[in-house]
Design an enzyme around this catalytic site. Sequence first.
Site, PDB file in Angstrom:
ATOM      1  N   SER A 175       0.830  -1.198   0.000  1.00 36.07           N
ATOM      2  CA  SER A 175       0.000   0.000   0.000  1.00 36.07           C
ATOM      3  C   SER A 175       0.875   1.263   0.000  1.00 36.07           C
ATOM      4  O   SER A 175       1.694   1.444  -0.885  1.00 36.07           O
ATOM      5  CB  SER A 175      -0.965  -0.045   1.190  1.00 36.07           C
ATOM      6  OG  SER A 175      -1.955   0.940   1.093  1.00 36.07           O
ATOM      7  N   ASP A 271      -9.567  -2.992  -5.991  1.00 44.93           N
ATOM      8  CA  ASP A 271      -8.723  -2.050  -5.253  1.00 44.93           C
ATOM      9  C   ASP A 271      -8.779  -0.668  -5.895  1.00 44.93           C
ATOM     10  O   ASP A 271      -8.754  -0.535  -7.127  1.00 44.93           O
ATOM     11  CB  ASP A 271      -7.280  -2.573  -5.267  1.00 44.93           C
ATOM     12  CG  ASP A 271      -6.425  -1.968  -4.175  1.00 44.93           C
ATOM     13  OD1 ASP A 271      -6.348  -0.727  -4.089  1.00 44.93           O
ATOM     14  OD2 ASP A 271      -5.812  -2.738  -3.415  1.00 44.93           O
ATOM     15  N   HIS A 301      -8.665  -4.044  -1.261  1.00 45.82           N
ATOM     16  CA  HIS A 301      -7.386  -3.562  -0.745  1.00 45.82           C
ATOM     17  C   HIS A 301      -7.062  -4.195   0.609  1.00 45.82           C
ATOM     18  O   HIS A 301      -7.850  -4.104   1.558  1.00 45.82           O
ATOM     19  CB  HIS A 301      -7.440  -2.037  -0.606  1.00 45.82           C
ATOM     20  CG  HIS A 301      -6.122  -1.406  -0.303  1.00 45.82           C
ATOM     21  ND1 HIS A 301      -5.154  -1.225  -1.259  1.00 45.82           N
ATOM     22  CD2 HIS A 301      -5.605  -0.908   0.842  1.00 45.82           C
ATOM     23  CE1 HIS A 301      -4.102  -0.637  -0.721  1.00 45.82           C
ATOM     24  NE2 HIS A 301      -4.352  -0.438   0.562  1.00 45.82           N
TER      25      HIS A 301
END
Length: 338
Positions: A175, A271, A301
């Site tokens: 991320s 995502d 995500h």
Amino acid sequence: MSTSRGAAAGVLAASAVAAAAARRHHTLSAVAPELRTPALWLPRPIIGKLSLTLARRRSRRTTDPVAGVAVARHDVPGGRDAFVYESPGPRRPGGALLWVHGGGTILGHPESDHELCSRIARDLGIVVVSARYRLAPEHPFPAGFDDCFAALRWLHDAAPALGVDGARVAVGGASAGGGLAASVVQKAHDQGLPVAFQMLLYPMLDDRTALVRDHRGRGRIGWTPRSNTYAWTCYLGRGPRVAEPRPYAAASRREDLRGLPPAWIGVGDLDLFYSENLRYAERLRAAGVPVDLVVEPGMYHGADFDHHATVPSMRAFRQGMLDALAAGLTVGPATERS
């Protein structure tokens, strides 16, 4: 009169709740069945100081290292501290990974990744260094980025003592950590600091995603557009704009990607970062950089962090990431263990 108004208000409120539930049900129907959990019904966007404070409290948890891996904390000159994970075995020049934790640049800490980093060290037989970095909004760019780059420089300086081959160092992260990792790799290339491979797990690469209105249904679970806009605003010290002249502030802003090391990029098709990840992969390939792009259907995500131990698709997703890292560092196939 007041009674009828109250009844009408109650009907409207009930209708609004029912409509919201229907929208959420429609959103969750796109998630792979094995990834659907009751927790997904309660979105927790981070959109301001209060929600950030609550999110930081929830993110304080730590994970335990796997058995047999030594964990030591080291101070990083010019940065913060870092954890070093070493599996038992003969001391020899081998590969290493600098890992950067996620959290939108606004929360998180390396202790939450003890299990992951120690598992990588054990299964691949490499040294893993997990960096701590300063968080926004208290410390906007370039503070956190500088801490991560300092950790990479320290890893190279400490390579002989750690039994690491400086030509076989990878940089990776998840991320926001993946976005920081990509920017660290870019600066390393510019300064001649060797990086053999970059492992980018649904990386947060492009602040301009916050300027997009229609995400085609992506980002409704996990990391949302509102959270993304808030996080980039905290990190950049201002709201995202069409132009961003500061080098390394957002990895996707870099125009020339030639000469960067091979990359693995993994992302779910639900995502929010799906489109920016695909664009970055395409641009790397166009620049002559080998890229292994993995798109996982029905994955939102961060789903692998919740389900890697129990859901076969997430286990395979993680294993594919480790296999790519092993190949990138030429250390042989990753050994999957429980």
